[in-house]
Scaffold this motif. Structure first.
Motif, PDB file in Angstrom:
ATOM      1  N   ARG A 147      56.598  -0.123  -1.563  1.00  0.00           N
ATOM      2  CA  ARG A 147      57.481   0.030  -2.865  1.00  0.00           C
ATOM      3  C   ARG A 147      57.593  -0.885  -3.634  1.00  0.00           C
ATOM      4  NH1 ARG A 147      62.826   2.029   0.780  1.00  0.00           N
ATOM      5  NH2 ARG A 147      62.554   4.172   0.767  1.00  0.00           N
ATOM      6  N   ILE A 148      57.690  -2.030  -3.193  1.00  0.00           N
ATOM      7  CA  ILE A 148      57.612  -3.295  -3.884  1.00  0.00           C
ATOM      8  C   ILE A 148      56.506  -3.356  -5.002  1.00  0.00           C
ATOM      9  CG2 ILE A 148      57.278  -5.995  -3.895  1.00  0.00           C
ATOM     10  CD1 ILE A 148      58.729  -5.638  -1.087  1.00  0.00           C
ATOM     11  N   HIS A 182      63.680  -7.022   5.944  1.00  0.00           N
ATOM     12  CA  HIS A 182      63.982  -6.585   4.417  1.00  0.00           C
ATOM     13  C   HIS A 182      64.045  -4.892   4.498  1.00  0.00           C
ATOM     14  CE1 HIS A 182      64.883  -7.064   0.428  1.00  0.00           C
ATOM     15  NE2 HIS A 182      63.985  -6.025   0.041  1.00  0.00           N
ATOM     16  N   VAL A 186      67.699  -3.854   3.945  1.00  0.00           N
ATOM     17  CA  VAL A 186      68.219  -3.520   2.572  1.00  0.00           C
ATOM     18  C   VAL A 186      67.264  -2.363   2.074  1.00  0.00           C
ATOM     19  CG1 VAL A 186      68.060  -4.427   0.180  1.00  0.00           C
ATOM     20  CG2 VAL A 186      68.585  -5.971   2.186  1.00  0.00           C
ATOM     21  N   CYS A 187      65.869  -2.335   2.353  1.00  0.00           N
ATOM     22  CA  CYS A 187      65.133  -1.378   1.891  1.00  0.00           C
ATOM     23  C   CYS A 187      64.779  -0.334   2.851  1.00  0.00           C
ATOM     24  CB  CYS A 187      63.727  -2.196   1.295  1.00  0.00           C
ATOM     25  SG  CYS A 187      62.858  -1.055   0.340  1.00  0.00           S
ATOM     26  N   PRO A 192      67.228   2.978  -0.237  1.00  0.00           N
ATOM     27  CA  PRO A 192      67.061   1.401  -0.522  1.00  0.00           C
ATOM     28  C   PRO A 192      68.142   0.903  -1.284  1.00  0.00           C
ATOM     29  CG  PRO A 192      65.479   2.631  -1.904  1.00  0.00           C
ATOM     30  CD  PRO A 192      66.135   3.707  -0.836  1.00  0.00           C
ATOM     31  N   ASN A 193      68.945  -0.149  -0.810  1.00  0.00           N
ATOM     32  CA  ASN A 193      69.784  -0.719  -1.523  1.00  0.00           C
ATOM     33  C   ASN A 193      69.427  -1.779  -2.718  1.00  0.00           C
ATOM     34  OD1 ASN A 193      72.376  -1.903  -2.235  1.00  0.00           O
ATOM     35  ND2 ASN A 193      72.607  -3.320  -0.441  1.00  0.00           N
ATOM     36  N   CYS A 194      68.927  -1.123  -3.757  1.00  0.00           N
ATOM     37  CA  CYS A 194      68.545  -2.054  -4.650  1.00  0.00           C
ATOM     38  C   CYS A 194      69.260  -2.932  -5.390  1.00  0.00           C
ATOM     39  CB  CYS A 194      67.623  -0.886  -5.693  1.00  0.00           C
ATOM     40  SG  CYS A 194      66.305   0.030  -5.093  1.00  0.00           S
ATOM     41  N   CYS A 197      69.574  -5.901  -3.487  1.00  0.00           N
ATOM     42  CA  CYS A 197      68.214  -6.768  -3.000  1.00  0.00           C
ATOM     43  C   CYS A 197      68.011  -7.894  -4.003  1.00  0.00           C
ATOM     44  CB  CYS A 197      67.220  -5.483  -3.373  1.00  0.00           C
ATOM     45  SG  CYS A 197      65.513  -6.110  -2.981  1.00  0.00           S
ATOM     46  N   ILE A 199      65.134  -9.155  -4.235  1.00  0.00           N
ATOM     47  CA  ILE A 199      63.770  -9.211  -5.088  1.00  0.00           C
ATOM     48  C   ILE A 199      63.815  -7.908  -6.169  1.00  0.00           C
ATOM     49  CG2 ILE A 199      62.234 -10.402  -3.588  1.00  0.00           C
ATOM     50  CD1 ILE A 199      61.395  -7.527  -2.409  1.00  0.00           C
ATOM     51  N   SER A 200      64.796  -7.395  -6.481  1.00  0.00           N
ATOM     52  CA  SER A 200      64.821  -6.193  -7.387  1.00  0.00           C
ATOM     53  C   SER A 200      64.408  -6.458  -8.820  1.00  0.00           C
ATOM     54  CB  SER A 200      66.249  -5.720  -7.576  1.00  0.00           C
ATOM     55  OG  SER A 200      67.241  -6.679  -8.219  1.00  0.00           O
ATOM     56  N   CYS A 203      60.460  -5.951  -7.968  1.00  0.00           N
ATOM     57  CA  CYS A 203      59.808  -4.915  -7.483  1.00  0.00           C
ATOM     58  C   CYS A 203      59.552  -3.907  -8.332  1.00  0.00           C
ATOM     59  CB  CYS A 203      61.281  -4.559  -6.506  1.00  0.00           C
ATOM     60  SG  CYS A 203      60.650  -2.817  -5.647  1.00  0.00           S
ATOM     61  N   TYR A 205      59.188  -0.466  -7.632  1.00  0.00           N
ATOM     62  CA  TYR A 205      59.590   0.516  -6.958  1.00  0.00           C
ATOM     63  C   TYR A 205      59.974   1.709  -8.188  1.00  0.00           C
ATOM     64  CZ  TYR A 205      61.660   4.273  -3.945  1.00  0.00           C
ATOM     65  OH  TYR A 205      62.202   5.412  -3.391  1.00  0.00           O
ATOM     66  N   LYS A 208      64.010   2.996  -8.455  1.00  0.00           N
ATOM     67  CA  LYS A 208      65.091   1.740  -8.326  1.00  0.00           C
ATOM     68  C   LYS A 208      66.325   2.048  -9.021  1.00  0.00           C
ATOM     69  CE  LYS A 208      62.919  -1.977  -9.745  1.00  0.00           C
ATOM     70  NZ  LYS A 208      62.655  -3.171 -10.297  1.00  0.00           N
TER      71      LYS A 208
HETATM   72  S1  SF4 Z   1      64.589  -3.159  -5.318  1.00  0.00           S
HETATM   73 FE1  SF4 Z   1      62.589  -2.681  -4.338  1.00  0.00          FE
HETATM   74  S2  SF4 Z   1      62.400  -3.921  -2.434  1.00  0.00           S
HETATM   75 FE2  SF4 Z   1      64.665  -3.926  -3.296  1.00  0.00          FE
HETATM   76  S3  SF4 Z   1      65.383  -2.219  -1.992  1.00  0.00           S
HETATM   77 FE3  SF4 Z   1      64.874  -1.417  -4.094  1.00  0.00          FE
HETATM   78  S4  SF4 Z   1      62.969  -0.593  -3.503  1.00  0.00           S
HETATM   79 FE4  SF4 Z   1      63.474  -1.960  -1.784  1.00  0.00          FE
END
Ligand code: SF4
Length: 210
Positions: A147-148, A182, A186-187, A192-194, A197, A199-200, A203, A205, A208
């Motif tokens: 995803r990242i 993670h 979170v993910c 996923p709890n973007c 997060c 590193i949103s 990321c 993904y 998102k």
């Molecule tokens: S931003 Fe990316 S790493 Fe973060 S929760 Fe969403 S999909 Fe996962």
């Protein structure tokens, strides 16, 4: 993804999870090996309950190698996949006794050569038990790295190779734990709890939700 961005993600995740480490309980490298084999498709909490009882009966390769498979299956039944896990634990224990003088080998090549020990298990034991540099790709690491954008690998081995290329070698083991934490916290696989997060912004993904 370029190396600079991968490094930024590494730094942020390591700050987010400074205490990321395995939740498995073990008192020796051999106990760690058994716990990691048992943890396939099973929670660490369940494994800890099982090993708490099992290790009182047998916690050395010598004792485990002599165990009858049916007896071992009864101890580990609740971890799931109990028949193959029992076979793997006994095979690995026999190899340790017969080929390595009763000591779990401390290098990756010999760890991977143990009967019943796959690449992921060997990598975890090498990094956690011997402080070696390795990235074990489990379901969390595979999903989160994909995803990242740290890897576009279609299988765990391809993901492991991508991560080894993009993450500095001395961070491999720490990042392995960070990616697992993670993924758990979170993910998650389902949602996923973007928004929450760390590193949103980095990321890649596609779906998102911010
Ligand atoms: S931003 Fe990316 S790493 Fe973060 S929760 Fe969403 S999909 Fe996962």
């Amino acid at each position: 993804m370029n190396g600079k961005k991968a490094l930024e993600i590494t730094e942020i995740l390591e700050k987010t999870y400074p205490n990321a480490k395995p939740a498995l309980t073990y008192g020796s490298v051999f106990e760690l090996l058994v716990a990691v084999i048992l943890s396939a498709q099973c929670t660490d909490e369940r494994v800890n309950k099982v090993t708490d009882v099992l290790f009182k009966r047998a916690n050395t390769p010598q004792e485990m190698a002599k165990m009858n498979i049916e007896e071992l299956e009864k101890y580990i039944f609740s971890c799931g996949l109990y028949h193959s896990k029992a076979e793997h634990i006994i095979s690995a224990s026999k190899d340790i006794v017969e080929k390595f003088n009763g000591e779990v080998p401390s290098d990756l090549e010999n760890l991977r050569s143990l009967a019943g020990v796959g690449r992921k298990t060997a990598n975890v034991v090498y990094s956690v038990g011997f402080n070696g540099n390795a990235i074990a790709v489990d379901t969390h690491v595979f999903r989160v790295a994909g995803r990242i954008g740290l890897s576009k690998g279609k299988n765990p081995l391809a993901t492991e190779k991508d991560l080894m290329k993009r993450i500095p070698e001395n961070e491999w083991s720490k990042m392995h734990h960070c990616l697992i934490w993670h993924g758990r916290k979170v993910c998650s696989a389902r949602k996923p709890n973007c928004k929450g997060c760390s590193i949103s912004s980095l990321c890649e993904y596609k779906n998102k939700e911010l």
